[in-house]
Design an enzyme around this catalytic site. Structure first.
Site, PDB file in Angstrom:
ATOM      1  N   GLU B 155       0.847  -1.134   0.145  1.00 25.84           N
ATOM      2  CA  GLU B 155       0.036  -0.022   0.114  1.00 25.84           C
ATOM      3  C   GLU B 155       0.994   1.173   0.104  1.00 25.84           C
ATOM      4  O   GLU B 155       0.674   2.309   0.867  1.00 25.84           O
ATOM      5  CB  GLU B 155      -0.977  -0.074   1.205  1.00 25.84           C
ATOM      6  CG  GLU B 155      -2.005  -1.162   1.036  1.00 25.84           C
ATOM      7  CD  GLU B 155      -2.752  -1.426   2.243  1.00 25.84           C
ATOM      8  OE1 GLU B 155      -2.968  -0.513   3.047  1.00 25.84           O
ATOM      9  OE2 GLU B 155      -3.655  -2.244   2.129  1.00 25.84           O
ATOM     10  N   GLU B 492      -8.963   4.534   0.670  1.00 28.34           N
ATOM     11  CA  GLU B 492      -8.985   4.805   2.114  1.00 28.34           C
ATOM     12  C   GLU B 492      -7.657   5.742   2.532  1.00 28.34           C
ATOM     13  O   GLU B 492      -7.870   6.282   3.407  1.00 28.34           O
ATOM     14  CB  GLU B 492      -8.781   3.690   3.039  1.00 28.34           C
ATOM     15  CG  GLU B 492      -7.404   2.787   2.580  1.00 28.34           C
ATOM     16  CD  GLU B 492      -7.320   1.534   3.306  1.00 28.34           C
ATOM     17  OE1 GLU B 492      -8.451   0.980   4.257  1.00 28.34           O
ATOM     18  OE2 GLU B 492      -6.401   0.525   3.327  1.00 28.34           O
TER      19      GLU B 492
END
Lengths: 699, 699
Positions: B155, B492
């Site tokens: 990520e 997110e």
């Protein structure tokens, strides 16, 4: 120095808790006024915490209590067990961290148990143990009966030495094993049996090992202080804890009579009561099995030599050439079922029935077994029906090859398969290095697995006999479906080069404290080359010694491990194995000295019949016992299976005598025991005059 | 030097296999005569083996083959996929060990795939990989779009740099994550997108990652040679192999047109065909969920502040004081169900419904969730019945906290619970460090777990959207119930400080090659402090860019991630999200340049309607596209949702325009795209004159 004192119900044991300078918690223990544990530190070293749980404590509270109750085990050596102790709970506060812990001591007439308790606290919800720093300070250079500390095996021969000799003897004591990890030249396992120069028998162990790593003891051989040494996980940590929680109990049994150590039920008493409501399906078992023939190398677990790497679900065993040595075939299993039925055994174990044995070991293989697919020559339904028709139960075998995740993945299906095919008990095995790699047999993660397997088995009403699992710590009180464990050097080693002749005089001190062992006694043919010419191993035991083990090695699960053909050669001696009970109302240890001899007498559950077993050590001796345990006024016929005068574990192990005498509670026996020998006695109440006709009475 | 050559079906790609001096296997690749891969070594280094699989090979056999078939995916960007390649299988013998391995090359028009195959051999049944030594030798100091190699997270924000700049930029590129393990200053992840100075787009990845560790690429930044770097297990090993078996495919996609990289189906083609017979239950899903409000910190997954350490089975949540911020409560969930029903969404996801969120993270907690016990304010039956009455499906959430054993222990029960309560899809999560400790998110052991969870889900007819699991490698072809993964930096992060404005022009190159991403687009309120005053994060995207993502980020699973109240403020723009399809018959990439822009057009499954999406990068641009993909002779009404002239991702993200025009296959569009902007077009066939009344036609 603040001090709290506690005495045992009979006042013979006394312990003292004290905070030393710097707020260091300590304890001591005395027995009949003699020091047993010198001042010993308590505490835990934490990882990644600003402060450990080692010092700077103050006593916030102390509570004392007394407890006395009697409970009935589902199975056992005795019909009921008294659990009586005085308790001291010391709440310790650490001002800097605001944390509180409790050290709870329970002092019994046979020893001390204590544990750390971690109450739920907002500022102390989770912590990681770097090491538990519990000390057991010895008063001198005691004699120790020990095996090397190891994260992966408990199957060493016992070494007897002074504490100061552990270090020089360590290397020699670490013999080869299929999975082993030593950690310290003075590290030993529990339960550790000790004997002091002034005649005290001290035994260090633990109770109620749940979700915590197993404890070893590491000796400072200058100060003679043992300190706890927990089993680490893959990254070296020793316990992931959440509050509220507790450690297992640390136990110190002590007596000036070795027999009291064997008779102690303290470990069980420190465990929680039975959690299984319906126990109707939990029953002691005497069994035979397709096992010793593979252990000796006479036959094989595997089916073929043609498949170097089995792929379960892909490899088609109906298409490969069998090597012809596969023991778990329907015809052979039926032979064992017939033998069991003929001689009144409850059950038959079969190993090697399921595919995967061609490459099961040493390959770190994840999907190693599926626990439900038989080899083509093992007909599950036919065997199920045949066993049922003969009134014999089948015992399932789940070798996991220590591939723990694989076992958990298949566990539900495996237990369902068992129930569908009439298997109510499982022998599980954890041979080889643990998967996931890096974990150890006795680390918290894997201890948690054994417990998971046990509780899940209970859900399915399955009894468990787990081999190579962590040494038991009395959990069978709480989960009485744990009817056996291995967790020590069993009879199989007699086919792997032999065990020491006095081995069986030590196992009850060093292993049976926490629960029964599936020791698999009953070997009648000591020359293993008679079964497999390539195996030159010798069973270091006389035949009479093998019989005695059914009494001295208490277990609700007893195997007659040898081959039917070997029993058929000695059917008069085999009669004792047929007769001996596996569940008891009363037990008495008549003689005991670790490494030298153990003699036990037990009354069969719900019956007036008694059985006596006596095992000796390296040298011959004469056992002298009184039958005062018998009911006054009654007459009994005793059948004594004993070493012949020329018997010897090495040179003449099959020389035995059988004689019948009448005994009463006034009788006394003086019985020769050969080196590596023993004797066994079946004592049946004489119901009428005919029963004793022509028999002498033992005075 | 022995050499074997192979060309792609269209002859534009050519590869050569050669044994170099010392029997070292190598390969090269060219595209339209230009070198793509310079001579690169092949092989594997083994652990505990006398000899590795690196050299001293001879070529025992070579086989070539051609393959051409067309298959229909269960869901996808296109209705059918052509799988056409030429194949070369080289059998290598190693005289010293007697071992044989096969290197199998498949050369497609869009790239090369190759893998190692290990045939079953008596003398090569098991081996352990120390490291795979596959090289990808670059021809120069290419531009790379990369994220740091890491055993535990994928990520990261993408960095664009020359290969030679990876090392100096590495430290800065490693931003914080809840679980992360870097390994090398020049280690990067796949899929890795590269661009050469002479305009070649090269993409390195892998296909069919099954029971093998995920591959990273480690760069020698002197020679510009990448070498495979596998993810290790807890003891540092990199693969436990049993023969017969294969490695995953190593893939090199190459083109002089970036659009061809996006359109490539090579990764899927290298996977096995669908193994799920009945696929009637696998359906693309457009959904909303109780999620963004927790991600932004507006509300919470947890229920109370009073329980520092949850004990599942013991902690009674009906007895504690709720903190009042628990979003997964029945009333709130019903609000989302109402919203979904009103706007035609298929499903509602709810996170934080099950007990355990008070202490789920950072405690290395084993029994962290049970996946079946709701908080007291989440009424499973009431929600099930309400959703059913509204024609809306519920999506289950299984956060595992990376406690993998715990998830496997509860998996059957959890899937059964889902089916009993009408949940046909699960979003699973693996946040935090893996348990068992020492394992990594992408090691063989854990890769095996994701596959286990996926296959077991298929048994229960459950669709899976696994977050934080290993990056996909086309396995959804074989198990099309894998309808989504995260495995990259999703939306997110826009609430965790923001992602780079050009992020979404890279994700399709760097992540979507192996399978769809649950990117969760559709954020309309870019100022997160409007939701949670304490969260100062800003969504670096215009609203029109958010709409475009439903087309540019292909996924059969698309969320409208923002809160209903934010959609209600912009219902005209929201109409596009309502309209856009989630399954397609045709897809065309109209424009593409990694880091700068992507424009895609797709025709909805079984319909004549088209949807276009275009996303831009850091700076403004004008997108020029032709509608030649439309059916000739037909007229369509296009609704264009575009950035307003004054739009900017940072300063004015919600400035958009909506206009309707008539388009035909002759139409061309010139459309302004703001910095961090984009546009989306819904194109509906005009069935009659009324439909186009008053609308201009785009020339």
């Amino acid at each position: 120095m603040l001090a709290q004192e506690l005495t045992s119900p009979n006042k013979q044991l006394a312990m003292k808790f004290a905070l030393q300078a710097g707020g260091v918690p300590t304890y001591t223990l005395t027995y009949k006024g003699k020091e047993v544990i010198r001042p010993s530190r308590l505490g835990l070293e934490l990882k990644n915490d600003k402060k450990s749980l080692l010092n700077d404590f103050t006593v916030a509270d102390t509570k004392t209590a007394s407890f006395d109750e009697t409970w009935k085990p589902v199975w056992g050596e005795v019909a009921q067990i008294r659990n009586q102790y005085n308790e001291l709970a010391v709440t310790l506060s650490q001002a800097e961290t605001g944390r509180q812990i409790i050290v709870r001591f329970r002092l019994f007439d046979d020893g001390l148990g204590f544990r750390y308790e971690f109450p739920g606290q907002k500022n102390f919800a989770y912590f990681v143990i770097k090491e538990e720093r519990t000390q057991f300070a010895m008063t001198g250079d005691h004699t120790a009966f020990w095996i090397p500390g190891d994260y992966d095996t408990q199957e060493y021969d016992y070494t007897t030495s002074k504490l100061s000799e552990i270090r020089p003897l360590m290397a020699k004591s670490i013999t080869g094993n299929l999975s082993q990890t030593s950690f310290s030249p003075t590290g030993v396992q529990t339960s550790l049996q000790l004997k002091s120069a002034d005649g005290l028998y001290i035994n260090l162990h633990e109770a109620a090992l749940i979700n915590y790593p197993a404890m070893h003891l590491n000796l400072n051989d200058t100060t003679m202080v043992f300190e706890s040494w927990l089993t680490p996980d893959a990254i070296g940590d020793k316990g992931y804890m959440q509050t509220p929680s507790t450690t297992p109990w640390r136990t110190v049994m002590v007596s000036d009579d070795a027999r009291a150590i064997l008779a102690s039920k303290m470990i069980y008493n420190l465990n929680e009561p039975n959690k299984i409501k319906d126990v109707s399906w939990i029953k002691p078992v005497k069994y035979v099995g397709v096992w010793w023939e593979m252990i000796t190398g006479k036959s094989a677990w595997s089916y073929t030599d043609e498949v170097p790497a089995v792929q379960i679900g892909t490899t088609d065993f109906t298409k490969v050439k069998p090597h012809g040595r596969h023991a778990a075939n329907t015809a052979n299993v039926k032979k064992y079922i017939d033998f069991a039925a003929l001689h009144g055994f409850d059950a038959v174990l079969v190993e090697g029935w399921n595919i995967g044995w061609e490459d099961w070991f040493g390959n770190s293989k994840d999907f190693v077994f599926d626990f439900v697919t038989p080899y083509p020559d093992f007909n599950v339904a036919e065997i199920r029906d045949y066993a049922k028709s003969k009134g014999v139960e089948m015992i399932m075998h789940h070798e996991t090859s220590s591939s723990v995740r694989n076992y958990e993945r298949h566990m539900d299906t495996a237990y369902k398969f068992m129930k569908a095919n009439g298997y109510n008990a499982v022998k599980s095995g954890y041979v080889g290095d643990i998967l996931p790699r890096g974990e150890n047999h006795y680390s918290q993660w894997i201890v948690n697995h054994y417990q998971y397997a046990l509780e899940k088995a209970a859900d399915y009403k399955v009894m468990v006999n787990a081999h190579e699992a962590v040494r038991p710590t009395g959990i069978a009180r709480t989960y009485p479906n744990l009817i056996g464990n291995e967790s020590a050097r069993g009879t199989e080693y007699q086919a792997f080069g032999g065990s020491k002749p006095n081995h069986v005089t030590l196992v009850p001190f060093m292993r049976l404290q926490g629960g029964p062992m599936d020791y698999t006694p009953g070997i009648f043919e000591m020359d293993i080359s008679k079964l497999n010419p390539e195996n030159k191993s010798h069973v270091n035991s006389t035949l009479a010694n093998q019989l005695a083990l059914y009494v001295t090695m208490y277990s609700p699960l007893q195997m007659a491990a040898d081959l039917p053909e070997n029993y058929n050669r000695f059917l008069d001696a085999f009669q004792f194995i047929k007769d001996v009970a596996v569940d008891w109302d009363e037990s008495h240890y008549l003689e005991a000295e670790p490494g030298q001899y153990i003699t036990a007498a037990r009354r069969a559950k719900g019956r007036s019949d008694w059985f006596v077993g006596s095992v000796g050590g390296d040298t011959s001796r004469t056992s002298k016992v009184s039958f005062s345990f018998l009911e006054p006024g009654k007459r009994y016929v005793a059948t004594i299976y004993a070493d012949a005068p020329n018997a010897h574990y090495k040179t003449n192990p099959q020389a035995y005598t059988i004689r019948k005498v009448v005994v009463t509670n006034k009788s006394k026996l003086s019985q020769y025991v050969a080196p590596g020998g023993g004797y066994a006695i079946g004592i049946m109440e004489a119901k009428d005059k005919d029963a004793t006709k022509g028999l002498k009475t033992l005075k």
